[in-house]
Design a protein around this motif. Structure first.
Motif, mmCIF file in Angstrom:
data_model
loop_
_atom_site.group_PDB
_atom_site.id
_atom_site.type_symbol
_atom_site.label_atom_id
_atom_site.label_comp_id
_atom_site.label_asym_id
_atom_site.label_seq_id
_atom_site.Cartn_x
_atom_site.Cartn_y
_atom_site.Cartn_z
ATOM 1 N N HIS A 18 0.824 -1.218 0.000
ATOM 2 C CA HIS A 18 0.000 0.000 0.000
ATOM 3 C C HIS A 18 0.855 1.263 0.000
ATOM 4 O O HIS A 18 1.959 1.245 0.561
ATOM 5 C CB HIS A 18 -0.872 0.053 1.273
ATOM 6 C CG HIS A 18 -1.647 -1.180 1.540
ATOM 7 N ND1 HIS A 18 -1.391 -1.993 2.627
ATOM 8 C CD2 HIS A 18 -2.665 -1.754 0.857
ATOM 9 C CE1 HIS A 18 -2.243 -3.013 2.602
ATOM 10 N NE2 HIS A 18 -3.013 -2.902 1.541
ATOM 11 N N PHE B 103 7.450 -7.442 3.216
ATOM 12 C CA PHE B 103 6.867 -7.854 4.491
ATOM 13 C C PHE B 103 7.302 -9.265 4.851
ATOM 14 O O PHE B 103 7.591 -10.083 3.977
ATOM 15 C CB PHE B 103 5.333 -7.797 4.423
ATOM 16 C CG PHE B 103 4.782 -6.409 4.520
ATOM 17 C CD1 PHE B 103 4.752 -5.752 5.743
ATOM 18 C CD2 PHE B 103 4.320 -5.750 3.398
ATOM 19 C CE1 PHE B 103 4.269 -4.457 5.844
ATOM 20 C CE2 PHE B 103 3.831 -4.458 3.484
ATOM 21 C CZ PHE B 103 3.806 -3.812 4.709
ATOM 22 N N HIS C 87 -0.486 -7.542 3.031
ATOM 23 C CA HIS C 87 0.943 -7.611 3.410
ATOM 24 C C HIS C 87 1.442 -9.051 3.287
ATOM 25 O O HIS C 87 2.543 -9.299 2.787
ATOM 26 C CB HIS C 87 1.151 -7.130 4.842
ATOM 27 C CG HIS C 87 0.827 -5.686 5.060
ATOM 28 N ND1 HIS C 87 0.911 -5.099 6.311
ATOM 29 C CD2 HIS C 87 0.426 -4.700 4.218
ATOM 30 C CE1 HIS C 87 0.578 -3.823 6.206
ATOM 31 N NE2 HIS C 87 0.269 -3.557 4.955
ATOM 32 N N ASP D 144 1.962 4.232 1.840
ATOM 33 C CA ASP D 144 2.292 4.486 3.262
ATOM 34 C C ASP D 144 3.128 3.359 3.871
ATOM 35 O O ASP D 144 3.865 3.608 4.827
ATOM 36 C CB ASP D 144 1.104 4.850 4.163
ATOM 37 C CG ASP D 144 0.281 3.662 4.698
ATOM 38 O OD1 ASP D 144 0.583 2.506 4.366
ATOM 39 O OD2 ASP D 144 -0.674 3.930 5.449
ATOM 40 N N ASP D 145 3.041 2.112 3.325
ATOM 41 C CA ASP D 145 3.893 1.046 3.862
ATOM 42 C C ASP D 145 5.359 1.469 3.838
ATOM 43 O O ASP D 145 6.110 1.215 4.781
ATOM 44 C CB ASP D 145 3.747 -0.251 3.036
ATOM 45 C CG ASP D 145 2.380 -0.904 3.178
ATOM 46 O OD1 ASP D 145 1.669 -0.602 4.147
ATOM 47 O OD2 ASP D 145 2.042 -1.725 2.294
HETATM 48 ZN ZN LIG Z 1 -0.081 -1.615 4.279
#
Ligand SMILES: [Zn+2]
Length: 245
Positions: A9, A112, A123, A11-12
């Motif tokens: 996403h 992740f 994730h 912002d990750d």
């Molecule tokens: Zn995320």
């Protein structure tokens, strides 16, 4: 050397990765971000920053702003549906990621961990797709039209303990299993904060983990990674993601 960050996403990358990317770039590395979705089913802020229909465009704009602050050399949006990444066709996902891996030829890939850091299904999904693509990229029998095979040297995962928890609990990271790389990114504090601020629609979660915390400076000054695989580390935690490469 190139380092590729592969996340789900917008912002990750600002929660985890921005500081490491800036530090690698300052040392001369090429830094690339792949983001699989636009997070178009995420929050809009309180009060809402935009209309619901505008969220995909707004989040893309926020991501581009954050990526510019961080200084990624390339940003690639894969355009998958938010919260449906686990259902993405594996063949198509493998092909696009193998193509990027073979073209960019990164020494280090960051994604992740298999539990998705906070168990978010997207994730978990990008971790799975990324790991599989790294293996495929090294084998010429996969997608022979997608470039020459490339072997990634090191895969890094998000850590079992988040920086905000490590700071709040005053943990000794040297003794924490999974804290294999502890990266001092204090030189980039202002830009890290600016990248987090760029995600205006996500201010509720950004505030919760960063700006509402009295230890903000200590939280943004460190990033932690777990080594999925790669050359054995002489000391843990290492201070450099290119250690031994
Ligand atoms: Zn995320």
């Amino acid at each position: 050397m190139t380092i590729l960050f592969c996340f789900a996403h917008p912002d990750d990358e600002s929660f985890s990765g921005a500081g490491t990317a800036m530090r690698c770039a300052a040392a001369g590395a090429k830094t690339v971000l792949v983001t699989a979705t636009l997070g178009e089913r995420g929050k809009r802020g309180d009060p809402p920053v935009c209309e619901e229909a505008d969220l995909p465009a707004v989040r893309e704009h926020e991501l581009r702003n954050a990526a510019a602050v961080i200084g990624f050399d390339e940003l690639h949006l894969l355009g998958y549906r938010d919260r449906e990444l686990a259902d993405a066709p594996p063949e198509a996902m493998r092909r696009v990621l193998v193509s990027h891996l073979r073209r960019l030829r990164p020494a280090v890939v960051v994604t992740f961990d298999p539990n998705g850091f906070n168990a978010h299904p997207d994730h978990v999904a990008i971790s799975r797709f990324c790991s599989e693509a790294i293996a495929a990229a090294a084998d010429p029998r996969w997608h022979p039209d997608a470039g020459a095979p490339h072997q990634v040297r090191r895969l890094l995962w998000t850590p079992p303990v988040a920086p905000w928890d490590a700071v709040a609990l005053d943990l000794d990271l040297a003794a924490q299993p999974g804290a294999d790389f502890v990266i001092d990114v204090s030189a980039f504090r202002k830009r890290r904060i600016a990248a987090l601020r760029a995600h205006r629609t996500q201010h509720l979660s950004v505030d919760r983990y960063f700006f509402d915390r009295p230890e903000l400076d200590r939280i943004v000054d460190v990033e932690i990674w777990r080594q999925a695989w790669g050359p054995a580390l002489a000391t843990r935690p290492s201070r450099d993601v290119f250690d031994g490469l």
